[in-house]
Design an enzyme around this catalytic site. Structure first.
Site, PDB file in Angstrom:
ATOM      1  N   ALA A 141     -25.569-102.521 -16.105  1.00  0.00           N
ATOM      2  CA  ALA A 141     -26.331-103.749 -16.365  1.00  0.00           C
ATOM      3  C   ALA A 141     -26.109-104.134 -17.819  1.00  0.00           C
ATOM      4  O   ALA A 141     -26.230-103.296 -18.716  1.00  0.00           O
ATOM      5  CB  ALA A 141     -27.813-103.519 -16.108  1.00  0.00           C
ATOM      6  N   THR A 143     -27.406-106.306 -20.878  1.00  0.00           N
ATOM      7  CA  THR A 143     -28.548-107.108 -21.323  1.00  0.00           C
ATOM      8  C   THR A 143     -28.028-108.188 -22.265  1.00  0.00           C
ATOM      9  O   THR A 143     -27.734-107.919 -23.428  1.00  0.00           O
ATOM     10  CB  THR A 143     -29.604-106.244 -22.049  1.00  0.00           C
ATOM     11  OG1 THR A 143     -29.071-105.816 -23.296  1.00  0.00           O
ATOM     12  CG2 THR A 143     -30.014-105.037 -21.225  1.00  0.00           C
ATOM     13  N   VAL A 171     -26.688 -98.783 -18.842  1.00  0.00           N
ATOM     14  CA  VAL A 171     -27.115-100.053 -19.444  1.00  0.00           C
ATOM     15  C   VAL A 171     -26.270-100.304 -20.689  1.00  0.00           C
ATOM     16  O   VAL A 171     -26.066 -99.409 -21.511  1.00  0.00           O
ATOM     17  CB  VAL A 171     -28.614-100.025 -19.827  1.00  0.00           C
ATOM     18  CG1 VAL A 171     -28.980-101.253 -20.658  1.00  0.00           C
ATOM     19  CG2 VAL A 171     -29.484 -99.951 -18.579  1.00  0.00           C
ATOM     20  N   LYS A 172     -25.766-101.518 -20.753  1.00  0.00           N
ATOM     21  CA  LYS A 172     -25.018-101.933 -21.944  1.00  0.00           C
ATOM     22  C   LYS A 172     -25.907-102.877 -22.733  1.00  0.00           C
ATOM     23  O   LYS A 172     -26.386-103.887 -22.200  1.00  0.00           O
ATOM     24  CB  LYS A 172     -23.750-102.666 -21.501  1.00  0.00           C
ATOM     25  CG  LYS A 172     -23.050-103.425 -22.599  1.00  0.00           C
ATOM     26  CD  LYS A 172     -21.774-104.050 -22.079  1.00  0.00           C
ATOM     27  CE  LYS A 172     -21.216-105.024 -23.087  1.00  0.00           C
ATOM     28  NZ  LYS A 172     -19.889-105.493 -22.727  1.00  0.00           N
ATOM     29  N   THR A 173     -26.161-102.545 -23.995  1.00  0.00           N
ATOM     30  CA  THR A 173     -27.040-103.406 -24.773  1.00  0.00           C
ATOM     31  C   THR A 173     -26.560-103.453 -26.220  1.00  0.00           C
ATOM     32  O   THR A 173     -25.622-102.754 -26.595  1.00  0.00           O
ATOM     33  CB  THR A 173     -28.505-102.916 -24.676  1.00  0.00           C
ATOM     34  OG1 THR A 173     -29.375-103.943 -25.151  1.00  0.00           O
ATOM     35  CG2 THR A 173     -28.749-101.646 -25.470  1.00  0.00           C
TER      36      THR A 173
END
Ligand code: R5P
Length: 260
Positions: A141, A143, A171-173
């Site tokens: 995912a 962000t 998660v990539k943020t």
């Protein structure tokens, strides 16, 4: 977790170090011929140093040879452009059947928490996660950050935790102050996005801080492929991510490899 899911995850996050250097080259899906990605020649020179390649199905089919064994994380959200009115209104742009045909190791989907279109993007992510669970393909995912969204630990931990709660496997943020808060409150591995091109020294410092805060790696694009020496830069990033180099040591790697 099923064997296929575990196997694909281990192709993305390398079991030897527990870390990963994902090369993000998917920018064309909303920005067209981005500087550094005009014909993918730079990307081809970076393939030996990347653990994973994140891109669109069109770029994959047109620029990357099927004989290449680099694990692919396929961007499956999009549908809007940088010049359109609704950049943040992304939807699903690939069928699961086509993703399977492409033998991908992961699926990547952007969520726009706090935007007018957050619900569409969160439901889209949930749908893609259902596919991923059904076929054993991890979902990254992303962000996204837009003008109306924050870029601090409060916002990024909200968006990251929501992505994990919806079932994302990674998660990539973006990096922010107090990044450890984002990492500590997210139950799945976090990879740091690079963002706009900044000086190599600063990008390596940011990478070092993200790894020190608990990120498992980077999913970095412009700070590698727009570097004055992309091959030297990716090796310097690898030194931080996989070899516990400090930012200073990694910059020395960059200087040493540069121009060679
Ligand atoms: C944007 O959502 C794209 O997915 C990019 O892959 C992402 O922004 C990472 O690339 P960069 O390091 O250039 O920000």
């Amino acid at each position: 977790m099923d064997w296929g899911m575990k196997n694909r995850l281990s192709r993305i996050i390398k079991p030897k170090t527990g870390h990963t250097v994902m090369l993000a080259v998917d920018h064309g899906y909303f920005m067209g011929p981005t500087t550094g990605l005009e014909n993918f020649e730079v990307v081809k020179s970076l393939l030996p140093y990347a653990d994973t390649l994140m891109l669109t199905r069109g770029a994959l089919r047109n620029y990357i040879k099927p004989e290449n064994d680099i694990p692919i994380v396929l961007r499956v959200s999009g549908g809007t452009s940088i010049i359109g009115k609704e950049l943040l209104r992304e939807g699903i742009i690939v069928s699961i059947e086509d993703a399977i045909k492409l033998n991908v190791s992961g699926l990547a989907f952007s969520i726009m928490v706090g935007s007018e279109f957050e619900r569409d993007t969160l439901l889209g992510l949930a749908k893609v996660i259902d596919w991923g669970e059904e076929y054993g393909i991890p979902v990254v995912a992303v962000t996204a950050v837009g003008k109306e969204m924050g870029r601090d630990a409060r916002y990024l931990s909200l968006a990251s935790r929501m992505a994990a709660e919806l079932g994302a496997h990674i998660v990539k943020t973006y990096y922010c102050e107090n990044f450890e808060k984002v990492v500590d409150t997210c139950p799945v591995p976090i990879v740091m996005a690079g963002g706009k091109k900044i000086p190599e020294k600063d990008a390596l410092e940011m990478t070092y801080k993200a790894i020190q805060s608990g990120a498992v790696g980077v999913d970095m694009g412009r700070n590698i492929f727009q570097s004055e020496d992309p091959v030297a830069m990716i090796q310097a990033v690898r030194a931080v991510v996989h070899e516990e180099a400090t930012a200073e040591e990694a910059f020395e790697v960059f200087e040493e490899k540069r121009g060679k």
